[in-house]
Design a protein around this motif. Structure first.
Motif, PDB file in Angstrom:
ATOM      1  N   ARG A  21       0.831  -1.217   0.000  1.00  0.00           N
ATOM      2  CA  ARG A  21       0.000   0.000   0.000  1.00  0.00           C
ATOM      3  C   ARG A  21       0.863   1.264   0.000  1.00  0.00           C
ATOM      4  N   LYS A  22       1.993   1.220   0.706  1.00  0.00           N
ATOM      5  CA  LYS A  22       2.838   2.403   0.821  1.00  0.00           C
ATOM      6  C   LYS A  22       3.749   2.588  -0.392  1.00  0.00           C
TER       7      LYS A  22
ATOM      8  N   PRO B 119       2.244   2.168  -5.134  1.00  0.00           N
ATOM      9  CA  PRO B 119       1.903   3.268  -6.032  1.00  0.00           C
ATOM     10  C   PRO B 119       3.127   4.065  -6.491  1.00  0.00           C
ATOM     11  N   THR B 120       4.115   4.226  -5.611  1.00  0.00           N
ATOM     12  CA  THR B 120       5.326   4.965  -5.988  1.00  0.00           C
ATOM     13  C   THR B 120       6.129   4.190  -7.006  1.00  0.00           C
TER      14      THR B 120
ATOM     15  N   LYS C  35       4.335   4.403 -10.373  1.00  0.00           N
ATOM     16  CA  LYS C  35       4.422   5.731 -10.980  1.00  0.00           C
ATOM     17  C   LYS C  35       5.751   5.946 -11.681  1.00  0.00           C
TER      18      LYS C  35
ATOM     19  N   GLY D 166     -11.913   1.954  -4.100  1.00  0.00           N
ATOM     20  CA  GLY D 166     -10.604   2.612  -4.090  1.00  0.00           C
ATOM     21  C   GLY D 166      -9.477   1.619  -3.867  1.00  0.00           C
ATOM     22  N   GLY D 167      -9.714   0.628  -2.991  1.00  0.00           N
ATOM     23  CA  GLY D 167      -8.703  -0.393  -2.744  1.00  0.00           C
ATOM     24  C   GLY D 167      -8.427  -1.224  -3.987  1.00  0.00           C
TER      25      GLY D 167
ATOM     26  N   GLN E 289      -8.999  -0.218  -7.074  1.00  0.00           N
ATOM     27  CA  GLN E 289      -8.386   0.671  -8.054  1.00  0.00           C
ATOM     28  C   GLN E 289      -6.888   0.779  -7.827  1.00  0.00           C
ATOM     29  N   ARG E 290      -6.467   0.923  -6.584  1.00  0.00           N
ATOM     30  CA  ARG E 290      -5.030   1.002  -6.287  1.00  0.00           C
ATOM     31  C   ARG E 290      -4.329  -0.297  -6.669  1.00  0.00           C
ATOM     32  N   PHE E 291      -4.968  -1.424  -6.329  1.00  0.00           N
ATOM     33  CA  PHE E 291      -4.345  -2.708  -6.612  1.00  0.00           C
ATOM     34  C   PHE E 291      -4.149  -2.928  -8.116  1.00  0.00           C
TER      35      PHE E 291
ATOM     36  N   SER F 137      -4.054  -0.835 -10.561  1.00  0.00           N
ATOM     37  CA  SER F 137      -3.124   0.119 -11.171  1.00  0.00           C
ATOM     38  C   SER F 137      -1.676  -0.338 -10.991  1.00  0.00           C
ATOM     39  N   ILE F 138      -1.356  -0.807  -9.778  1.00  0.00           N
ATOM     40  CA  ILE F 138      -0.010  -1.303  -9.513  1.00  0.00           C
ATOM     41  C   ILE F 138       0.222  -2.620 -10.248  1.00  0.00           C
TER      42      ILE F 138
END
Length: 234
Positions: free
Chosen positions: A56-57, A60-61, A64, A187-188, A190-192, A194-195
């Motif tokens: 989670r931390k 995304p970085t 990106k 949202g959870g 979506q984050r998953f 995307s990564i």
């Protein structure tokens, strides 16, 4: 990219282990507990909850900073949507891939209508900065209506058999569908995704690469870039 790009300050484990755990979770259809077990086999004692927090931390970085494919005016966008269940409620994962199977974007939405299709197209144009040569979709009429509003001059082919590339791009996530049902919010998810897609784009060889040697070279280069992005060089 250098190790200074991402700060691992106040973390007990070194960047190599954190990056390895995140890579295992997002690259393969593994649960957090399986990643925990694989690290334990290597002598690394860490809980699955810690691995979840790392993902989670840092996920995304990492995503990106991974190199993205340069947009082209000859790109063909394949669009598709698939139903997913989040906290007992039906949602749709809308996805766009190009002619090489490279994931361009994806978005979790509660609708399966023209408004949702239009939102996907607008996001794609904003991210890509270029109109595609053509878009290919299934028979859902919402795509045609959205296209006429957002990109009326772009060719649109609507046929179930033509859209296999977009449908096939859902398969890796289908393998993780049971795990994704554990997410409590859109949202959870979506984050998953995307990564997950950013990591997959890096490591999956494009269709032009046919030989085993070329595939190995591609994966070696991908791993080198991953280590550079995450600061996990030995």
């Amino acid at each position: 990219m250098s190790e200074r790009t991402i700060s691992y300050k106040n973390h007990r484990f070194p960047p190599q282990i954190i990056a390895r755990a995140v890579w295992l979770y997002f690259r393969f259809p593994l649960s957090l507990r399986l990643v925990e077990e694989m690290l334990l086999e290597r002598g690394v004692v860490v809980s699955y909850e810690t691995i979840r927090r790392w993902g989670r931390k840092f996920g995304p970085t990492y995503a990106k900073q991974l190199r993205r494919k340069k947009p082209s005016r000859v790109d063909i966008w394949h669009l598709d949507e698939v139903v997913i269940c989040i906290a007992g409620r039906k949602h749709w994962l809308w996805r766009a891939v190009d002619q090489d199977g490279y994931v361009l974007d994806e978005i979790v939405q509660t609708r399966r209508d023209t408004k949702a299709a239009k939102r996907l197209l607008i996001r794609l144009l904003r991210k890509q900065g270029l109109m595609p040569k053509r878009i290919v979709t299934d028979k859902l009429r919402s795509y045609g209506a959205a296209k006429r509003e957002v990109m009326p001059d772009v060719e649109h082919r609507s046929h179930k058999g033509l859209n296999n590339r977009a449908e096939n791009s859902h398969l890796p996530l289908r393998k993780r569908e049971r795990m994704m049902q554990g997410f409590r919010s859109a949202g959870g998810v979506q984050r998953f995704v995307s990564i997950f897609s950013a990591v997959r784009n890096l490591f999956v060889a494009p269709p032009q690469i046919c030989s085993a040697l070329a595939t190995h070279i591609h994966r070696i280069r991908a791993m080198a870039q991953w280590k550079a992005v995450t600061g996990a060089r030995a």
